[in-house]
Structure formats: C-alpha cells, structure tokens
Design a protein around this motif. Structure first.
Motif, mmCIF file in Angstrom:
data_model
loop_
_atom_site.group_PDB
_atom_site.id
_atom_site.type_symbol
_atom_site.label_atom_id
_atom_site.label_comp_id
_atom_site.label_asym_id
_atom_site.label_seq_id
_atom_site.Cartn_x
_atom_site.Cartn_y
_atom_site.Cartn_z
ATOM 1 N N GLN A 1 0.854 -1.187 0.000
ATOM 2 C CA GLN A 1 0.000 0.000 0.000
ATOM 3 C C GLN A 1 0.891 1.238 0.000
ATOM 4 O O GLN A 1 1.967 1.240 0.600
ATOM 5 N N GLN A 2 0.431 2.270 -0.677
ATOM 6 C CA GLN A 2 1.215 3.506 -0.770
ATOM 7 C C GLN A 2 0.292 4.705 -0.558
ATOM 8 O O GLN A 2 -0.833 4.736 -1.050
ATOM 9 N N TYR A 3 0.801 5.697 0.193
ATOM 10 C CA TYR A 3 0.021 6.913 0.471
ATOM 11 C C TYR A 3 0.955 8.101 0.360
ATOM 12 O O TYR A 3 2.081 8.064 0.871
ATOM 13 N N GLU A 4 0.499 9.142 -0.294
ATOM 14 C CA GLU A 4 1.306 10.357 -0.395
ATOM 15 C C GLU A 4 0.396 11.555 -0.573
ATOM 16 O O GLU A 4 -0.666 11.464 -1.191
ATOM 17 N N THR A 5 0.797 12.678 -0.002
ATOM 18 C CA THR A 5 0.016 13.904 -0.168
ATOM 19 C C THR A 5 0.853 15.113 0.242
ATOM 20 O O THR A 5 1.708 15.020 1.129
#
Length: 456
Positions: A34-38
């Motif tokens: 899973q990958q999350y970026e902001t």
C-alpha cells in the motif's frame, strides 16, 4: 508489517514547524502492499531555503489539505505497524506531535535505517540517505521529496534485510533493547559499555568535541534517560542530531560526580550545558602592598582566576568580618578601604587607629599586624576531609577542604590511615573551586558528620 515513512517540513523541530508533504509505503517484508502520499498545507509560510531544497512552494500547498484533515488516514496507516525511517526520531517526533494535536496518540516500535546501515554495512564514508544509497548503488529519484526519499528508504531497508547476517533488525526490535531510542549517530555499544556507577559522562559531536557534560549516580541509567520520550522541541532535536559519541569517568561517590561535573562545565564550556555558566558575584578578601609598602586588606568581587584569602557570599558578611579584624589587630580603617579620602581615619566604635594612614606608624610594624590578622582569619576556617567509597573495594575516596577552601579530591588505599593533612595531599588532584562546589561540600558535611576527618 512496516510503515516506511518520509516527511518534508518547514523546519527542524515539530513544536514550531509544520509538515508540507508525507509519503507512507506499507511494506510486508517482501513487497510494498500500500502507498500513500500527499502535500499538506502547514498553515505557515515555507522558508525560502526549504523551498529551494525541496521544490515545495507556498503556491503548491495552498490548496492542499491541512494535517488535521488527513490525520485519521495517516494514523490508520502507521499506528499498528513498525515505523521505519531514515533518522527515524526526526520523522516520528513530527508525526507524534501533530497527531497528538489532532487527538491521536502514536506509540509505535521504530527502526532507523541510519543506525541499521552503520551496523549491517559498516565502514562507509557517510550514512546520509543520498550518500548511503550511492555507496550501495540504490537509485534515488526526486531527492528531498517525500515520495522519492521514502521509495529509496524502502529499497535500502530491503537490502539491509538481505544482508542482516547478525540479526541487527531483530535485536533493534527486541522489547528490552534501548537502541531504537538512541540518537542515530551514537554507537549503541558505547552506551551498553557504560557502568552502573557514580560518575560524569560526556557527549561528543562529530569532531569529538564535548557538547554536554552530566553527572549521575548510575551513569548507564542516566545516559539512557536522555533518549526516552519524543520531545518535539528544537533544542532536544538539535541535541540528539549532534551526539556522535559518549565517554565517562567513574567517581567513587555521587558527591564527587557533582563536583567533577561543575569543574568540567567551567573548563569545557559545552554548548548544550546551560546551568552553572553564570558569573558568580561572590566576594573575597584580597591583600596587596601599596606604593608606600603598607599591606592593605580589601574586599572585592571575585574574578575569574583570582584566589582570595577568604570568600563569602554577601558583602555585609565581609564588612562584619573586616571590622572585627580591625578592632582585634588595630588595623587602619582607611588602609582597609572602609573609609575614603586622605588624612586621618574617623573613629569607629571600640577602636583607635595607631596612625598608619598618616604615616605615624611605619609599614614594618603595621604589616606584622596585618599578617597576624590574615593568619587568624585563615585559622578560623575548618580543615577536614570527607571520606567515602572508592571506585573499587581497594580504595576510598577523599575530598579535602583546607581552611575553608576546596583543595581537591582523589583516592587513597583503603588500608591507609588518615592522620595528617600533608600526607593526604599526595594522593589528591587539585581542582578549582566555585560557589556551587563549596555549597555542595558544606551541605554534605553538615548532613554526614560521620564521614568527616578533621585536622587541627
């Protein structure tokens, strides 16, 4: 499961700075699942030098969510996983601080790829993320952006896992290991080698300079206590980043550790010690010979590198003692600076001046009485030693106060009898005194009379 994290911020400490970007890669030990970026609007302007470093501008984050808006998503991704980052305490302190402000309490186990890199692939010239990846031939794209650096950290961590022949990762995750709390540049073996004895410890920077001196009843326990918790203050974060080594000196007693700490702070002037650096405006008696050959007693503020005949905390105490000496030894008030101007002294109660101020009495006879007054003053001050435990069973510690002055301290064979002052001195190291040390010794002596050996 691991949460491999990188953040970009507006500054170096969480309590006064915001997060501008975050990237999280959830890694199961084999692959990213899973990958999350902001981008994140920090609510404050981004300094120009940070805009230049990261490429993140105020315009780019103007329409981005605030941290509070994404806090729940971030917490859900990382709170139940092992938190991995390059210089982990930096990223963790920011997220823990800002999550707490949003109502979430982050308590995760941590792994630092700086520290793991030093243990698993030792001997490299640098362990910054860019240089370490270069040495290990790991490709880094979009340096100083959260996604680029987090992606590089994933590759780095996977490589460290493959080369971890001595189980450094498992050891770092051991519940009894303090390693995850240590600063990234401090070798853990230096901490584990520390004794559980009283003494003084020294934190060193990258060039080996002492940046902090502390005292302890238990050196190992006290040093470890510096690294517990995750304070977000600028001073603490800067302090941790600049610790590259720790050394120590064992003392027989806690009192000796207090004394040595004070001496070393004033000798080394470490950048992160803030107490005991103030100038001490304690007073003292000084004696000098004037142009006519008369010895003159004077009360002056103590100055650095000066050694008064006798020291005292308040000016009124000095004046009281000086008036007593003038009456008892027929000294001249004007030559002792209690009266100003020229000519004869004005009378003071219970005293008649013999005329040294008018040259009716020559310096030869007058100076004899000044010397007698000085000798009397010094003889009134106590001479004693404080005996205590040594560094091992074969010795005993000794602190010498000579006529009210701190002489020094050291260690004497336990089977040697303490009978004469001069025989003690050969075993001791002389140290400078200060008001803090004198207060420590007098307070200890008053509360531990059984440890005193007095000399006449």
């Amino acid at each position: 499961m691991y949460a491999i994290v990188d953040i970009e911020t507006t500054g170096g400490h969480a309590s006064a700075n915001g997060i501008t970007e975050i990237a999280i890669f959830v890694y199961d030990g084999q692959e990213v699942v899973q990958q999350y970026e902001t981008l994140i609007n920090p609510g404050v302007p981004i300094p120009r030098y940070i805009q230049s470093l990261t490429g993140i501008t105020d315009d780019m984050v103007a329409s981005a969510p605030s941290f509070e808006e994404v806090a729940a998503d971030i917490y859900d991704l990382i709170h139940d996983k092992i938190f991995v980052a390059h210089n982990v305490n930096f990223d963790y302190s920011f997220l823990q601080y800002h999550l707490a402000k949003a109502g979430y309490q982050l308590r995760s186990r941590k792994l630092c790829t700086v520290r793991l890199g030093r243990k698993i692939v030792p001997g490299l010239p640098s362990y910054s993320l860019g240089n370490l990846c270069k040495s290990l031939q790991i490709t880094v794209t979009h340096r100083h952006r959260a996604t680029g650096d987090a992606s590089a950290t994933v590759k780095l961590f996977a490589l460290l896992q493959r080369q971890d022949a001595n189980n450094a990762i498992a050891h770092a995750l051991n519940a009894h290991s303090k390693e995850q709390f240590l600063p990234p540049n401090l070798p853990p073996e230096q901490v584990t080698a520390l004794p559980g004895s009283p003494g003084v410890y020294y934190f060193h920077d990258q060039k080996g300079r002492v940046v902090y001196v502390g005292k302890a009843k238990n050196i190992r326990k006290r040093v470890n206590s510096h690294f517990t918790g995750n304070s977000a203050s600028r001073k603490r974060q800067e302090f941790l980043r600049n610790i590259y080594g720790v050394s120590h000196e064992v003392t027989g007693t806690e009192l000796m550790a207090h004394i040595l700490e004070s001496v070393e702070i004033k000798r080394l002037w470490p950048v992160y010690n803030y107490s005991q650096k103030h100038i001490e405006f304690k007073y003292g008696f000084y004696c000098f010979e004037d142009q006519q050959g008369y010895l003159r007693l004077a009360i002056e503020k103590r100055r650095k590198y000066t050694m008064p005949l006798h020291a005292f905390p308040l000016l009124i105490h000095g004046h009281q003692m000086l008036r007593g000496l003038i009456r008892e030894f027929d000294l001249c008030p004007r030559l002792c600076f209690l009266q100003k101007g020229n000519g004869a002294c004005s009378p003071i109660p219970d005293h008649t001046c013999r005329g040294a101020c008018e040259k009716k009495e020559g310096p030869e006879t007058y100076n004899l009485r000044v010397k007698a007054a000085i000798n009397h003053m010094q003889q009134q001050q106590p001479t004693f030693v404080i005996m205590g435990n040594g560094r091992d069973a074969q010795e005993q510690s000794c602190i010498l106060m000579e006529k009210g002055r701190f002489y020094g301290m050291g260690y004497i064979p336990r089977d040697r009898a303490i009978t004469e002052e001069h025989a003690v001195k050969e075993w001791l190291t002389q140290y400078p005194e200060n008001e803090y040390i004198l207060n420590l010794i007098h307070a200890h002596a008053g509360n531990n009379v059984q440890e005193l050996v007095k000399f006449s």
